[in-house]
Structures are given as structure tokens and as C-alpha cells.
Write a protein that holds these residues in place. Structure first.
Motif, PDB file in Angstrom:
ATOM      1  N   SER A  12       0.827  -1.210   0.000  1.00 15.78           N
ATOM      2  CA  SER A  12       0.000   0.000   0.000  1.00 15.78           C
ATOM      3  C   SER A  12       0.860   1.258   0.000  1.00 15.78           C
ATOM      4  CB  SER A  12      -0.926   0.006   1.219  1.00 15.78           C
ATOM      5  OG  SER A  12      -1.830  -1.081   1.170  1.00 15.78           O
ATOM      6  N   LEU A  13       1.981   1.203   0.703  1.00 21.06           N
ATOM      7  CA  LEU A  13       2.911   2.334   0.694  1.00 21.06           C
ATOM      8  C   LEU A  13       3.459   2.573  -0.710  1.00 21.06           C
ATOM      9  CD1 LEU A  13       4.699   4.493   2.019  1.00 21.06           C
ATOM     10  CD2 LEU A  13       6.311   2.667   2.626  1.00 21.06           C
ATOM     11  N   GLU A 187      -4.971  -1.722  15.046  1.00 19.03           N
ATOM     12  CA  GLU A 187      -3.520  -1.687  14.868  1.00 19.03           C
ATOM     13  C   GLU A 187      -3.137  -1.374  13.432  1.00 19.03           C
ATOM     14  OE1 GLU A 187      -4.752  -6.061  14.492  1.00 19.03           O
ATOM     15  OE2 GLU A 187      -5.299  -4.296  15.658  1.00 19.03           O
ATOM     16  N   VAL A 188      -3.977  -1.802  12.485  1.00 20.12           N
ATOM     17  CA  VAL A 188      -3.721  -1.483  11.079  1.00 20.12           C
ATOM     18  C   VAL A 188      -3.933   0.011  10.831  1.00 20.12           C
ATOM     19  CG1 VAL A 188      -4.422  -1.896   8.693  1.00 20.12           C
ATOM     20  CG2 VAL A 188      -4.335  -3.798  10.312  1.00 20.12           C
ATOM     21  N   MET A 189      -5.025   0.544  11.379  1.00 17.01           N
ATOM     22  CA  MET A 189      -5.292   1.975  11.234  1.00 17.01           C
ATOM     23  C   MET A 189      -4.172   2.801  11.843  1.00 17.01           C
ATOM     24  SD  MET A 189      -7.424   4.189  10.000  1.00 17.01           S
ATOM     25  CE  MET A 189      -9.053   3.420   9.859  1.00 17.01           C
ATOM     26  N   LEU A 190      -3.690   2.380  13.008  1.00 18.92           N
ATOM     27  CA  LEU A 190      -2.592   3.093  13.666  1.00 18.92           C
ATOM     28  C   LEU A 190      -1.330   3.042  12.815  1.00 18.92           C
ATOM     29  CD1 LEU A 190      -1.411   4.565  16.103  1.00 18.92           C
ATOM     30  CD2 LEU A 190      -0.952   2.314  17.141  1.00 18.92           C
ATOM     31  N   ALA A 191      -1.036   1.863  12.251  1.00 22.96           N
ATOM     32  CA  ALA A 191       0.152   1.719  11.409  1.00 22.96           C
ATOM     33  C   ALA A 191       0.054   2.611  10.179  1.00 22.96           C
ATOM     34  CB  ALA A 191       0.320   0.256  10.995  1.00 22.96           C
ATOM     35  N   VAL A 192      -1.136   2.689   9.573  1.00 24.76           N
ATOM     36  CA  VAL A 192      -1.338   3.538   8.399  1.00 24.76           C
ATOM     37  C   VAL A 192      -1.102   5.001   8.746  1.00 24.76           C
ATOM     38  CG1 VAL A 192      -3.091   4.438   6.811  1.00 24.76           C
ATOM     39  CG2 VAL A 192      -2.889   1.975   7.169  1.00 24.76           C
ATOM     40  N   VAL A 193      -1.644   5.442   9.883  1.00 28.01           N
ATOM     41  CA  VAL A 193      -1.473   6.833  10.307  1.00 28.01           C
ATOM     42  C   VAL A 193       0.003   7.146  10.556  1.00 28.01           C
ATOM     43  CG1 VAL A 193      -1.969   8.485  12.150  1.00 28.01           C
ATOM     44  CG2 VAL A 193      -3.793   7.038  11.269  1.00 28.01           C
ATOM     45  N   VAL A 195       2.656   5.648   9.278  1.00 26.32           N
ATOM     46  CA  VAL A 195       3.390   5.665   8.004  1.00 26.32           C
ATOM     47  C   VAL A 195       3.098   6.956   7.231  1.00 26.32           C
ATOM     48  CG1 VAL A 195       3.618   4.547   5.752  1.00 26.32           C
ATOM     49  CG2 VAL A 195       3.531   3.159   7.826  1.00 26.32           C
ATOM     50  N   LEU A 196       1.851   7.396   7.231  1.00 23.99           N
ATOM     51  CA  LEU A 196       1.503   8.639   6.541  1.00 23.99           C
ATOM     52  C   LEU A 196       2.216   9.835   7.167  1.00 23.99           C
ATOM     53  CD1 LEU A 196      -2.320   8.155   5.897  1.00 23.99           C
ATOM     54  CD2 LEU A 196      -0.535   8.343   4.159  1.00 23.99           C
TER      55      LEU A 196
END
Length: 217
Positions: A12-13, A187-193, A195-196
Motif C-alpha cells: 500500500s505504501l 492496529e492497522v489503522m494506527l500503522a497507516v497513520v 506511516v503517513l
């Protein structure tokens, strides 16, 4: 997170970087010349043309005034015509580029307004043509400002690309919605935030470093 989710985050990144990179490239290719046109056709410009300037300014302002989410939906037929689909990473590039071009144009215009008018007057007095003044005076002198404008545009595109996930645009936004929100995986939402935020910080830091480097040439 599981190895599968880590792989999804990495992919996704890469999709986000692809969307931002390609849309940013189009923004520079078309946005900077559009900004130049707004400058030179203005009231005191080298090629003053009030009607053309108003028309270009109206198009830029109209496009910038449309919220990105609405723009994505409104141009779905155009997106499908260009990309062959209305969902996915390739499809998201179309509205991202359309949103970024006028944004870049207006910021580039402001950057070029900071160029000392005396330099342009001196160049005209020496017989330089408008094209020569643009290439050898206006753009080189405005380069630090144009780099800053490009940085702001790319940072904005990162946010826009995350919004593109709301309609299946791919990238980190899509991952956050599908896994973090719809599947209740915080945890996925946190990881996405995270990384952004890191991506924005890296982009902004690189842009600031280039501006400082060019400003002290």
C-alpha cells in the motif's frame, strides 16, 4: 501485525508513492507553465492579456474550489475513459493530477511574484525576449520558491491519496478503510497513520533541505 498485514502495508505504501509521484510529476509539467502563464499575462506582465489571464485564473480557482472527494466522483467518466477503470491506483492518479495541477499553478505563481522586478526590467532593457526572460531570469530566480511549492503540493497529494481510498483508490487510505475500519483492526489503522505521518515528515524535510541549499547558492 501478522506478516501478511505487514506485506499489505508495504504494498500500500508503494501504491501511495506511485500515485503521489505520478500525479506530482503531472503537476510540475503542467502546473508550473500554467503558473508562468498567469504571471506573464497579468496586468503588468510581459505578455499582458487581461481576458486570457481572467480565463486561466477562473479555471484554476474553479478547480481548486471543488472538494477532492467530490472531484473524484464527478470525473469518474473521465477517469474511466483515461485509465480504463474507475477504481484502483491507476484510476486514482487521474483526479489526483487534476487536483494538483491548479494547486501547483497558484503556488508557483506566488513564488514567481517574489522575484525582484528589477531583474526582469534589466533583462528587458538589454533586449531579452519574453521567452529568454522566463528561462534565464524568472524560473532560475524563483527556483527555491518553486521547490517549496512542489513540496507543499506533494504533501497535499499524500493527504488526497489517502482520501482516494474512500472510493477504492488503493494505497494506504484504502488499506486503512478496508482493514482498520471495516474489519475492526485498530492496529492497522494506527500503522497507516504512523506511516503517513512519517512520509509527510520525510517529504517536508527533504523539500526544506533543498530550499535551504538553493537559497544559499
Amino acid at each position: 501485525m501478522s506478516p501478511q498485514l505487514v506485506e499489505l502495508l508495504w504494498n500500500s505504501l508503494l501504491e501511495t508513492l506511485l500515485m503521489v509521484g505520478v500525479a506530482g510529476l503531472f503537476a510540475m509539467i503542467f502546473g508550473i507553465p500554467l503558473g508562468v502563464s498567469l504571471i506573464v499575462t497579468g496586468k503588468d506582465g510581459m505578455l499582458a492579456h487581461p481576458l486570457l489571464n481572467k480565463a486561466l485564473g477562473g479555471i484554476v480557482n474553479a478547480t481548486r474550489s471543488v472538494p477532492f472527494v467530490i472531484l473524484m466522483v464527478a470525473i469518474i467518466p473521465l477517469t474511466r475513459l483515461i485509465a480504463g477503470t474507475s477504481i484502483g491506483t491507476q484510476a486514482a492518479i487521474v483526479p489526483l493530477a487534476i487536483a494538483a495541477i491548479p494547486f501547483m499553478a497558484r503556488i508557483a505563481e506566488n513564488a514567481m511574484r517574489e522575484v525582484d522586478p528589477g531583474l526582469i526590467i534589466a533583462a528587458r532593457a538589454m533586449g531579452a525576449t519574453p521567452g529568454q526572460i522566463i528561462r534565464k531570469v524568472l524560473l532560475p530566480e524563483a527556483l527555491p520558491g518553486l521547490i517549496a511549492a512542489t513540496t507543499v503540493t506533494l504533501v497535499s497529494l499524500i493527504g488526497y491519496s489517502a482520501m482516494a481510498g474512500a472510493i477504492g483508490g488503493g494505497g494506504l487510505g484504502d488499506l486503512g478503510i478496508r482493514y482498520g475500519y471495516q474489519r475492526f483492526l485498530p492496529e492497522v489503522m494506527l500503522a497507516v497513520v504512523v506511516v503517513l505521518i512519517a512520509l509527510v515528515q520525510c517529504m517536508q524535510s527533504l523539500g526544506d533541505w533543498l530550499v535551504r541549499r538553493l537559497s544559499h547558492r
